[in-house]
Design a protein around this motif. Structure first.
Motif, PDB file in Angstrom:
ATOM      1  N   SER A   1       0.854  -1.188   0.000  1.00 45.43           N
ATOM      2  CA  SER A   1       0.000   0.000   0.000  1.00 45.43           C
ATOM      3  C   SER A   1       0.892   1.241   0.000  1.00 45.43           C
ATOM      4  CB  SER A   1      -0.884   0.018   1.239  1.00 45.43           C
ATOM      5  OG  SER A   1      -1.773  -1.073   1.225  1.00 45.43           O
ATOM      6  N   GLU A   2       0.342   2.345  -0.439  1.00 41.87           N
ATOM      7  CA  GLU A   2       1.083   3.600  -0.479  1.00 41.87           C
ATOM      8  C   GLU A   2       1.096   4.248   0.902  1.00 41.87           C
ATOM      9  OE1 GLU A   2       1.018   6.511  -4.013  1.00 41.87           O
ATOM     10  OE2 GLU A   2      -0.593   7.137  -2.677  1.00 41.87           O
ATOM     11  N   THR A   3       2.240   4.814   1.284  1.00 40.72           N
ATOM     12  CA  THR A   3       2.368   5.573   2.519  1.00 40.72           C
ATOM     13  C   THR A   3       2.808   6.979   2.138  1.00 40.72           C
ATOM     14  OG1 THR A   3       2.963   3.629   3.797  1.00 40.72           O
ATOM     15  CG2 THR A   3       3.597   5.754   4.705  1.00 40.72           C
ATOM     16  N   CYS A   4       2.103   7.991   2.651  1.00 39.28           N
ATOM     17  CA  CYS A   4       2.382   9.374   2.272  1.00 39.28           C
ATOM     18  C   CYS A   4       2.633  10.245   3.501  1.00 39.28           C
ATOM     19  CB  CYS A   4       1.221   9.967   1.484  1.00 39.28           C
ATOM     20  SG  CYS A   4       0.912   9.119  -0.077  1.00 39.28           S
ATOM     21  N   LYS A   5       3.417  11.292   3.312  1.00 49.93           N
ATOM     22  CA  LYS A   5       3.706  12.250   4.369  1.00 49.93           C
ATOM     23  C   LYS A   5       3.718  13.643   3.754  1.00 49.93           C
ATOM     24  CE  LYS A   5       5.336  13.411   8.465  1.00 49.93           C
ATOM     25  NZ  LYS A   5       4.557  13.363   9.665  1.00 49.93           N
ATOM     26  N   ASP A   6       2.966  14.577   4.343  1.00 47.30           N
ATOM     27  CA  ASP A   6       2.983  15.968   3.892  1.00 47.30           C
ATOM     28  C   ASP A   6       4.200  16.673   4.470  1.00 47.30           C
ATOM     29  OD1 ASP A   6       0.565  15.770   2.505  1.00 47.30           O
ATOM     30  OD2 ASP A   6      -0.594  16.173   4.317  1.00 47.30           O
ATOM     31  N   HIS A   7       4.791  17.559   3.700  1.00 55.20           N
ATOM     32  CA  HIS A   7       5.915  18.355   4.207  1.00 55.20           C
ATOM     33  C   HIS A   7       5.972  19.682   3.462  1.00 55.20           C
ATOM     34  CE1 HIS A   7       7.668  16.333   0.719  1.00 55.20           C
ATOM     35  NE2 HIS A   7       8.511  17.335   0.649  1.00 55.20           N
ATOM     36  N   ARG A   8       6.593  20.661   4.079  1.00 46.76           N
ATOM     37  CA  ARG A   8       6.763  21.989   3.490  1.00 46.76           C
ATOM     38  C   ARG A   8       8.250  22.231   3.242  1.00 46.76           C
ATOM     39  NH1 ARG A   8       3.729  26.076   6.622  1.00 46.76           N
ATOM     40  NH2 ARG A   8       2.107  25.397   5.199  1.00 46.76           N
ATOM     41  N   ILE A   9       8.550  22.700   2.043  1.00 44.87           N
ATOM     42  CA  ILE A   9       9.935  23.038   1.703  1.00 44.87           C
ATOM     43  C   ILE A   9      10.301  24.321   2.455  1.00 44.87           C
ATOM     44  CG2 ILE A   9      11.547  23.616  -0.166  1.00 44.87           C
ATOM     45  CD1 ILE A   9      10.400  20.756  -0.289  1.00 44.87           C
ATOM     46  N   ARG A  10      11.285  24.224   3.331  1.00 41.17           N
ATOM     47  CA  ARG A  10      11.648  25.379   4.155  1.00 41.17           C
ATOM     48  C   ARG A  10      12.848  26.146   3.593  1.00 41.17           C
ATOM     49  NH1 ARG A  10      11.828  23.439  10.156  1.00 41.17           N
ATOM     50  NH2 ARG A  10      12.248  25.653  10.422  1.00 41.17           N
ATOM     51  N   TRP A  11      13.711  25.482   2.862  1.00 41.45           N
ATOM     52  CA  TRP A  11      14.863  26.160   2.266  1.00 41.45           C
ATOM     53  C   TRP A  11      15.465  25.267   1.193  1.00 41.45           C
ATOM     54  CZ3 TRP A  11      19.497  23.612   2.612  1.00 41.45           C
ATOM     55  CH2 TRP A  11      19.571  22.616   3.579  1.00 41.45           C
ATOM     56  N   GLU A  12      16.276  25.884   0.369  1.00 40.67           N
ATOM     57  CA  GLU A  12      17.002  25.154  -0.667  1.00 40.67           C
ATOM     58  C   GLU A  12      18.350  25.825  -0.844  1.00 40.67           C
ATOM     59  OE1 GLU A  12      16.681  23.871  -5.362  1.00 40.67           O
ATOM     60  OE2 GLU A  12      15.152  25.132  -4.488  1.00 40.67           O
ATOM     61  N   ALA A  13      19.357  25.035  -1.074  1.00 44.18           N
ATOM     62  CA  ALA A  13      20.693  25.585  -1.282  1.00 44.18           C
ATOM     63  C   ALA A  13      21.444  24.708  -2.273  1.00 44.18           C
ATOM     64  CB  ALA A  13      21.456  25.646   0.034  1.00 44.18           C
ATOM     65  N   SER A  14      22.424  25.285  -2.907  1.00 48.95           N
ATOM     66  CA  SER A  14      23.303  24.511  -3.778  1.00 48.95           C
ATOM     67  C   SER A  14      24.681  25.148  -3.726  1.00 48.95           C
ATOM     68  CB  SER A  14      22.775  24.484  -5.215  1.00 48.95           C
ATOM     69  OG  SER A  14      22.759  25.782  -5.749  1.00 48.95           O
ATOM     70  N   ILE A  15      25.663  24.373  -4.122  1.00 44.24           N
ATOM     71  CA  ILE A  15      27.033  24.871  -4.136  1.00 44.24           C
ATOM     72  C   ILE A  15      27.635  24.545  -5.503  1.00 44.24           C
ATOM     73  CG2 ILE A  15      27.889  22.767  -3.047  1.00 44.24           C
ATOM     74  CD1 ILE A  15      30.058  24.503  -1.740  1.00 44.24           C
ATOM     75  N   HIS A  16      28.241  25.535  -6.099  1.00 46.74           N
ATOM     76  CA  HIS A  16      28.920  25.363  -7.379  1.00 46.74           C
ATOM     77  C   HIS A  16      30.279  26.031  -7.244  1.00 46.74           C
ATOM     78  CE1 HIS A  16      25.150  24.155  -9.283  1.00 46.74           C
ATOM     79  NE2 HIS A  16      24.597  25.115  -8.575  1.00 46.74           N
ATOM     80  N   GLY A  17      31.307  25.356  -7.641  1.00 46.89           N
ATOM     81  CA  GLY A  17      32.611  25.979  -7.535  1.00 46.89           C
ATOM     82  C   GLY A  17      33.727  25.053  -7.958  1.00 46.89           C
ATOM     83  N   LYS A  18      34.929  25.522  -7.730  1.00 45.79           N
ATOM     84  CA  LYS A  18      36.117  24.753  -8.070  1.00 45.79           C
ATOM     85  C   LYS A  18      37.091  24.893  -6.914  1.00 45.79           C
ATOM     86  CE  LYS A  18      38.730  26.447 -11.302  1.00 45.79           C
ATOM     87  NZ  LYS A  18      39.373  26.807 -12.578  1.00 45.79           N
ATOM     88  N   VAL A  19      37.575  23.776  -6.389  1.00 45.47           N
ATOM     89  CA  VAL A  19      38.563  23.787  -5.319  1.00 45.47           C
ATOM     90  C   VAL A  19      39.936  23.778  -5.970  1.00 45.47           C
ATOM     91  CG1 VAL A  19      39.453  22.557  -3.316  1.00 45.47           C
ATOM     92  CG2 VAL A  19      36.981  22.601  -3.772  1.00 45.47           C
ATOM     93  N   THR A  20      40.781  24.729  -5.570  1.00 48.45           N
ATOM     94  CA  THR A  20      42.117  24.852  -6.160  1.00 48.45           C
ATOM     95  C   THR A  20      43.160  24.996  -5.069  1.00 48.45           C
ATOM     96  OG1 THR A  20      42.071  27.260  -6.293  1.00 48.45           O
ATOM     97  CG2 THR A  20      41.178  26.050  -8.176  1.00 48.45           C
ATOM     98  N   THR A  21      44.418  24.883  -5.489  1.00 52.23           N
ATOM     99  CA  THR A  21      45.516  25.208  -4.577  1.00 52.23           C
ATOM    100  C   THR A  21      45.598  26.728  -4.438  1.00 52.23           C
ATOM    101  OG1 THR A  21      47.076  25.244  -6.421  1.00 52.23           O
ATOM    102  CG2 THR A  21      46.845  23.162  -5.242  1.00 52.23           C
ATOM    103  N   GLU A  22      46.396  27.198  -3.516  1.00 52.76           N
ATOM    104  CA  GLU A  22      46.555  28.642  -3.307  1.00 52.76           C
ATOM    105  C   GLU A  22      47.127  29.296  -4.564  1.00 52.76           C
ATOM    106  OE1 GLU A  22      48.766  29.587   0.177  1.00 52.76           O
ATOM    107  OE2 GLU A  22      47.579  28.263   1.445  1.00 52.76           O
ATOM    108  N   PRO A  23      46.825  30.583  -4.770  1.00 47.95           N
ATOM    109  CA  PRO A  23      47.326  31.267  -5.960  1.00 47.95           C
ATOM    110  C   PRO A  23      48.846  31.171  -6.123  1.00 47.95           C
ATOM    111  CG  PRO A  23      45.671  32.614  -4.897  1.00 47.95           C
ATOM    112  CD  PRO A  23      45.928  31.445  -3.990  1.00 47.95           C
TER     113      PRO A  23
END
Length: 84
Positions: free
Chosen positions: A39-61
């Protein structure tokens, strides 16, 4: 994502199997009734926040700013007072 912060959503799950999930529990006449899913089981929820990270990790300049492969970024969510 396609979800909207502040909006209510319903999240539903069920266990499935393409051939046989389980024998039907009310097959009292032994006609071989089977189930393909739970049987299906459901739960209501509210999206409270969203985040993402985009980048590049490098050595020091001064080390050439070379990109670093296979980096894992870790994080923790803080309470409103800034404590985990």
């Amino acid at each position: 994502s396609a979800l909207t912060v502040g909006k209510d959503y319903k999240y539903c799950v069920r266990a499935v199997h393409p051939v046989l999930y389980m024998e039907h529990p009310y097959d009292h006449e032994n006609v071989g009734r089977t189930l393909l899913s739970s049987s299906e089981t459901c739960k209501d929820h509210r999206i409270r926040w969203e985040a993402s990270i985009h980048g590049k990790v490098t050595t020091e300049p001064n080390a050439g700013s070379l990109p670093i492969k296979d980096v894992t970024v870790t994080y923790s969510l803080l309470e409103e007072d800034g404590v985990t």
